[in-house]
Design an enzyme around this catalytic site. Structure first.
Site, PDB file in Angstrom:
ATOM      1  N   HIS A  62       0.654  -1.217  -8.207  1.00  0.00           N
ATOM      2  CA  HIS A  62      -0.761  -1.446  -8.505  1.00  0.00           C
ATOM      3  C   HIS A  62      -1.585  -0.267  -8.005  1.00  0.00           C
ATOM      4  O   HIS A  62      -2.436   0.238  -8.707  1.00  0.00           O
ATOM      5  CB  HIS A  62      -1.256  -2.754  -7.874  1.00  0.00           C
ATOM      6  CG  HIS A  62      -2.655  -3.100  -8.262  1.00  0.00           C
ATOM      7  ND1 HIS A  62      -3.236  -4.311  -7.979  1.00  0.00           N
ATOM      8  CD2 HIS A  62      -3.629  -2.391  -8.903  1.00  0.00           C
ATOM      9  CE1 HIS A  62      -4.481  -4.342  -8.430  1.00  0.00           C
ATOM     10  NE2 HIS A  62      -4.742  -3.172  -8.991  1.00  0.00           N
ATOM     11  N   PHE A 112      -5.553   2.681 -16.754  1.00  0.00           N
ATOM     12  CA  PHE A 112      -5.203   2.103 -15.456  1.00  0.00           C
ATOM     13  C   PHE A 112      -5.037   3.212 -14.426  1.00  0.00           C
ATOM     14  O   PHE A 112      -5.606   3.157 -13.328  1.00  0.00           O
ATOM     15  CB  PHE A 112      -3.918   1.302 -15.621  1.00  0.00           C
ATOM     16  CG  PHE A 112      -3.452   0.568 -14.383  1.00  0.00           C
ATOM     17  CD1 PHE A 112      -4.316   0.240 -13.345  1.00  0.00           C
ATOM     18  CD2 PHE A 112      -2.119   0.173 -14.266  1.00  0.00           C
ATOM     19  CE1 PHE A 112      -3.872  -0.449 -12.226  1.00  0.00           C
ATOM     20  CE2 PHE A 112      -1.668  -0.509 -13.156  1.00  0.00           C
ATOM     21  CZ  PHE A 112      -2.533  -0.821 -12.138  1.00  0.00           C
ATOM     22  N   GLU A 116      -7.288   4.088 -11.011  1.00  0.00           N
ATOM     23  CA  GLU A 116      -6.720   4.172  -9.668  1.00  0.00           C
ATOM     24  C   GLU A 116      -7.004   5.521  -9.029  1.00  0.00           C
ATOM     25  O   GLU A 116      -7.306   5.604  -7.831  1.00  0.00           O
ATOM     26  CB  GLU A 116      -5.210   3.901  -9.711  1.00  0.00           C
ATOM     27  CG  GLU A 116      -4.858   2.460 -10.021  1.00  0.00           C
ATOM     28  CD  GLU A 116      -5.427   1.488  -9.009  1.00  0.00           C
ATOM     29  OE1 GLU A 116      -5.238   1.715  -7.800  1.00  0.00           O
ATOM     30  OE2 GLU A 116      -6.077   0.512  -9.425  1.00  0.00           O
ATOM     31  N   HIS A 120      -9.585   5.302  -5.961  1.00  0.00           N
ATOM     32  CA  HIS A 120      -8.844   5.404  -4.705  1.00  0.00           C
ATOM     33  C   HIS A 120      -8.301   6.809  -4.431  1.00  0.00           C
ATOM     34  O   HIS A 120      -8.432   7.324  -3.326  1.00  0.00           O
ATOM     35  CB  HIS A 120      -7.682   4.405  -4.706  1.00  0.00           C
ATOM     36  CG  HIS A 120      -8.102   2.988  -4.876  1.00  0.00           C
ATOM     37  ND1 HIS A 120      -8.733   2.262  -3.892  1.00  0.00           N
ATOM     38  CD2 HIS A 120      -7.987   2.137  -5.944  1.00  0.00           C
ATOM     39  CE1 HIS A 120      -8.984   1.034  -4.321  1.00  0.00           C
ATOM     40  NE2 HIS A 120      -8.535   0.937  -5.568  1.00  0.00           N
TER      41      HIS A 120
END
Length: 228
Positions: A62, A112, A116, A120
């Site tokens: 994830h 996705f 990310e 992050h």
């Protein structure tokens, strides 16, 4: 005139240095988070299958999330460094396998991965560029095989329920470190194994004991491990 030029030049260097320091967020450790696709896909708000087809029945990455020891975390640290697909062209095949997108609408994973990195990954720029960020995540997944670790302990993704403690103990035995287990609920309201968190040092190289656990949704004492 020369003195004035030097003054202006030095002032510009100072401003640029301060800008770099502002972008290069400090942080204390990472959460390395893997999710079980079966627990995502049986919720009401999911598509699950990327355009390339159904993912393998395995835990998928994830994210790798910078965090502080007080439980807070930085996010969206550098809007000037957006995701660049060409930076990870050599990793794409591995990413599709180990970091598949399960969200609606179905996609090839780029949105996705972009999310990310921008939320992050940009907060880890003090130690990792974009390619290193994704490579480090793939390396970490290869260090601990969560599915095999659970199977070795007799915990199978077969729709049966297992105790939360047995799942924690199995992951701790396989990885050497205490995990955080996150659950979600299926359509019948059953608590099920959704995500497993392990902590990683600030170099993104080594697993460590978590300085603090996240405040995610708590699991029941018995957890379903759905098939996929």
């Amino acid at each position: 005139m020369n003195y004035r030029f030097c003054y202006v030049f030095i002032k510009l260097l100072i401003i640029q240095s301060m800008s770099v320091l502002c972008v290069s967020e400090s942080f204390d450790f990472f959460y390395f988070v893997q999710q079980w696709p079966g627990s995502y896909c049986d919720t009401k708000h999911s598509c699950c299958y990327p355009t390339s087809g159904k993912p393998a029945a395995d835990f998928g990455i994830h994210g790798l999330w910078p965090n502080y020891n007080d439980g807070t975390y930085p996010s969206y640290c550098d809007s000037n460094n957006p995701f660049n697909e060409s930076e990870i062209s050599d990793l794409t095949n591995s990413m599709k396998k180990s970091w598949p997108s399960l969200a609606c609408p179905s996609s090839d994973g780029l949105s996705f991965w972009s999310h990310e990195w921008e939320k992050h990954g940009t907060c880890s720029e003090s130690v990792l560029n974009e390619h290193d960020y994704f490579q480090a995540s793939l390396n970490l997944k290869n260090q601990v095989d969560l599915l095999q670790t659970l199977k070795t302990a007799g915990i199978e993704p077969n729709g049966e329920s297992y105790s939360l403690e047995s799942i924690k103990d199995a992951v701790e035995k396989g990885s050497g470190y205490t995990p955080w287990i996150e659950c979600n609920t299926d359509r019948s309201g059953n608590s099920q194994l959704y995500q497993i968190y392990l902590c990683v040092d600030a170099s993104a190289s080594n697993f460590i004991e978590c300085p603090v656990f996240p405040k995610g949704k708590k699991c029941g004492s018995q957890i379903e491990f759905p098939s996929f």
